[in-house]
Scaffold this motif. Sequence first.
Motif, short mmCIF file in Angstrom:
data_model
loop_
_atom_site.label_atom_id
_atom_site.label_comp_id
_atom_site.label_asym_id
_atom_site.label_seq_id
_atom_site.Cartn_x
_atom_site.Cartn_y
_atom_site.Cartn_z
N LEU A 69 1.13 -1.24 0.13
CA LEU A 69 0.30 0.04 -0.34
C LEU A 69 1.00 1.49 0.07
CD1 LEU A 69 -3.05 0.68 0.02
CD2 LEU A 69 -2.33 0.73 2.47
N PHE A 86 2.05 -8.43 -17.89
CA PHE A 86 1.04 -7.39 -17.96
C PHE A 86 1.40 -6.63 -16.22
CE2 PHE A 86 -3.01 -6.83 -15.40
CZ PHE A 86 -3.84 -5.89 -16.85
N ALA A 127 -0.24 -4.93 -12.67
CA ALA A 127 -1.19 -5.73 -12.20
C ALA A 127 -1.07 -4.52 -10.63
CB ALA A 127 -2.02 -6.96 -12.04
N TYR A 128 -2.38 -3.80 -10.53
CA TYR A 128 -2.37 -3.40 -8.93
C TYR A 128 -3.84 -3.20 -8.63
CZ TYR A 128 -1.77 -0.68 -5.02
OH TYR A 128 -1.71 -0.43 -3.51
N PRO A 129 -4.11 -3.95 -7.74
CA PRO A 129 -3.55 -4.09 -6.65
C PRO A 129 -3.10 -5.79 -7.10
CG PRO A 129 -5.86 -4.37 -5.73
CD PRO A 129 -5.99 -4.05 -7.60
N LYS A 167 -1.56 -9.57 -7.72
CA LYS A 167 -2.71 -10.74 -8.01
C LYS A 167 -1.04 -11.82 -7.58
CE LYS A 167 -5.70 -8.90 -9.06
NZ LYS A 167 -7.23 -8.46 -8.53
N LEU A 217 -9.51 6.90 -9.85
CA LEU A 217 -8.87 5.41 -11.18
C LEU A 217 -7.46 6.72 -11.76
CD1 LEU A 217 -11.72 3.44 -12.21
CD2 LEU A 217 -9.30 2.86 -10.36
N LYS A 276 -3.44 0.95 -12.73
CA LYS A 276 -3.99 1.77 -12.30
C LYS A 276 -4.69 1.42 -11.00
CE LYS A 276 -7.71 0.16 -15.10
NZ LYS A 276 -6.60 -0.50 -16.61
N VAL A 277 -4.38 2.98 -10.41
CA VAL A 277 -4.85 2.49 -9.07
C VAL A 277 -5.30 3.20 -8.93
CG1 VAL A 277 -3.38 3.36 -6.69
CG2 VAL A 277 -2.07 2.58 -8.86
N LEU A 278 -6.78 2.54 -7.39
CA LEU A 278 -7.61 3.59 -6.95
C LEU A 278 -7.51 4.05 -5.48
CD1 LEU A 278 -11.68 2.20 -7.00
CD2 LEU A 278 -10.45 3.19 -4.98
N TYR A 284 -7.48 -2.60 -1.17
CA TYR A 284 -7.65 -2.13 -1.57
C TYR A 284 -8.75 -0.64 -2.13
CZ TYR A 284 -3.23 -4.96 -1.64
OH TYR A 284 -2.13 -6.02 -1.32
N SER A 340 -12.09 -9.19 -11.79
CA SER A 340 -11.68 -9.53 -10.69
C SER A 340 -12.46 -8.09 -9.79
CB SER A 340 -10.52 -7.95 -10.92
OG SER A 340 -10.96 -6.59 -11.39
N ASP A 381 -11.63 -5.73 -8.14
CA ASP A 381 -11.18 -4.52 -8.04
C ASP A 381 -11.63 -3.46 -8.99
OD1 ASP A 381 -9.01 -4.25 -8.81
OD2 ASP A 381 -8.56 -6.55 -7.54
N LEU A 382 -11.22 -3.00 -9.94
CA LEU A 382 -11.39 -1.89 -10.43
C LEU A 382 -10.55 -1.71 -11.15
CD1 LEU A 382 -14.19 0.53 -10.06
CD2 LEU A 382 -15.28 -1.36 -10.75
N SER A 383 -9.48 -1.53 -10.04
CA SER A 383 -7.98 -0.84 -10.69
C SER A 383 -6.63 -1.98 -12.19
CB SER A 383 -6.92 -0.42 -9.84
OG SER A 383 -7.07 -1.43 -8.69
N SER A 384 -7.63 -2.88 -11.13
CA SER A 384 -6.22 -4.40 -12.48
C SER A 384 -7.49 -4.56 -13.60
CB SER A 384 -5.82 -5.46 -10.89
OG SER A 384 -7.53 -6.60 -11.02
N ARG A 385 -8.39 -3.92 -13.64
CA ARG A 385 -9.15 -4.21 -15.22
C ARG A 385 -8.48 -4.29 -16.27
NH1 ARG A 385 -15.15 -4.51 -14.13
NH2 ARG A 385 -15.04 -5.56 -11.85
N VAL A 386 -8.62 -4.70 -17.66
CA VAL A 386 -8.10 -4.77 -18.28
C VAL A 386 -8.91 -3.22 -19.50
CG1 VAL A 386 -7.17 -5.05 -20.82
CG2 VAL A 386 -7.30 -6.75 -19.55
N LEU A 412 -12.37 -0.28 -18.19
CA LEU A 412 -13.72 0.18 -17.92
C LEU A 412 -14.53 0.74 -18.11
CD1 LEU A 412 -10.97 2.85 -16.17
CD2 LEU A 412 -11.98 0.38 -14.76
#
Lengths: 133, 383
Positions: free
Chosen positions: A14, A27, A29-31, A33, A78, A85-87, B135, B244, B246-251, B253
Motif C-alpha cells: 500500500l 501485464f 496488475a495493481y493490486p 495478484k 482511478l 491503474k490505482v484507485l 485496496y 476482478s 477491484d476496478l484498478s486491475s481491469r483490462v 473500464l
Amino acid sequence: MTTIQRIWRIKNTLLRLLSTRCLDCGFVAYPPKASCPKCGSRRLIKEELPKIGEVLSYTVINVPLRGFEEFTPLIICLIKLGEAKVLAELVDVKPGNVHIGMKVMATLRRSAKTLDGVIPYVVKFRPLSLGSS
Amino acid sequence: MGAVRRVYVAGVGMTKVDKHTETSLRDLAAEAAFKALDEVGNEKPEAVVVGNMLSSLIEQENLAALIADHIGLRGVCGLKVEGACGSGGVAVLAGYSMIASGLYDRVLVIGVEKLLERPTPDTLRGLAYAADADYELIYGVSFAGLNALIMRYYMSKYDVRREELALWSVIMHQNGAKNPYAQLRNEITLETVLSSPVVADPIRLYDACPLSDGAAAVYITSEDWKKVSDTPILVAGVGNAVDSPDLSSRVSLDEFYASRISAEKALRTAKLDIKDIDVAEIHDAYTITAAVSLESIGFAEKGKAAKLWSEGRFRPGDKPTINPSGGLKSRGHPVGATGVYQVVEVAMQLRGDFPGVSVPSEIGLTQNIGGVGSNVTTIVLRR
C-alpha cells in the motif's frame, strides 16, 4: 474501516504501491495478484509503481462508508500510474477543480481510525501542481 | 461443457419487493417458496438452494437449514450460494447443475434478502463488501462511488450526456408502475432524476436502484419431472463468469468482461444468437450499469446503448424488450434474490402470465451481476 492486522499485512504494498509484473506477458496488475490476470502465469515479480500519474476517472462521494465522514466530500480517483491503474483518494483539491487527465502525485496521509481504534497512514494523491488546487 | 440433462422451470413464486418490516427473512422465503411449490402440486423437492448476500447483517447464517426447516423440508439437501448482488443467479446456476448432472430431479431455488432491517449506513457498508476490502474499501469508497467511476469514464470516452443516461430510470419506472410486485410504482420525469440528491457524483439518487426486501423462488426439474407443471419452461442455457472485484486491475473500464463472457457461454449452450432474444431482465443497479450491461451482453454497440433507448429501443413492443418488470431501478433490488426474481419474471413472460407489462415471447434472457460486473450469471429460457 479496517483492522490493524490488515494495515500491517498490506503496508508495503500500500505504501510503496507494489504491483505485480508478469514475466511471460508483461501485464502489470495493481493490486498485486498471485497469478497474472491476463495469461495466468505464476512467474511474477513485484514492481514499484511510479508515484506520479494522471486521473482517468473520479467521483465525489457525499455518502462515504461509515467512519469516513470527516473526509467528506470524499474524492476517489482511478489513476493511471505507468502501466497500471490505482484507485485512491485525492486530497488538497476542491471537488470542482478535479478533472480527467489531471496530473497527481502520491503522498502519505492519515486515514479513518481502524476498528481497533488505531490511526493508520495510507497513500493518497494530491495535485502535482499546487496551482490547480 | 459436456453433455448435460435438460432442466425446466416448473414452478415460480415471488413476494412484492418492498420494505417488509412485519415479515421475517424466513417468512419472506416461505411465501415465495409456497407459491412455487403450489404451482407443482406441492411435489417435495430433493434439495433447497438459497441465494443470499447479506443475512449476516441480521445475524443469521445457515439459511438453507433455517428456510428448509421452516417450510417443512427437513431431510432434504440444502446449501447457500453467494456471489454478492449476483447471489440469486449463481443459486439458480447451482440448482441447475444439480439437475443437469443427474444428481437430483427436483430442486427448489430460493433467493431472499432483507436490506431494510438495519440502518442504511450498515447496509451500505455490507453492500460494499462486494468490492476489494484491502485496496478499495480502505479509502471509504461506497459501492455507488465505484459505479460512479465507471459512469464518468464512460460518459467522457463516448461523449454520452447525463440526460441520456437518466432517461433509463424514467423508462424503468414506466414499466414498473404496471408491475404489482415492484417496489417503486411511481412514474417519474427526467427532472426527477436530474434534481435528485447527488450520492456519488455523477450518480444521483434516481440513477440508483432502491434498497429492498424480498424473496423469489423457482422450482426446477429434470425432463422426467417436468410433468409436475402444465407450462414447463426450458432452461436452454446458463453461463457464469467472474472478473476482478477491484476496478484498478481491469483490462477495460468501459465494458463488463464477465458480463460478455457469461452471455456468450449461455447463448452457446442454448445454441442461440443474441438476435433471438425477445425479452430480457438485466441488472440495472445504476443507469450506467444498464448501458454497460446492454453493450457487454451484445444488445448494443459500445457507447451506443443510451442513444438506442433515447430513440425508443428496448421498450415494450420492441425486440428485445428489456426489463418489462421495471428492472432493479423500479422493481427493486433485494440483492441475493434479484437473480431469482429475473428468472421468475422471464419464465412468466414466456408462459404469458406475467401480471405487469406483458411481452409475447418465445425466448428470454436474464443477467444478474455481483459487484461492479465481477460475478455475472446469464440464463436463457425458452418456451
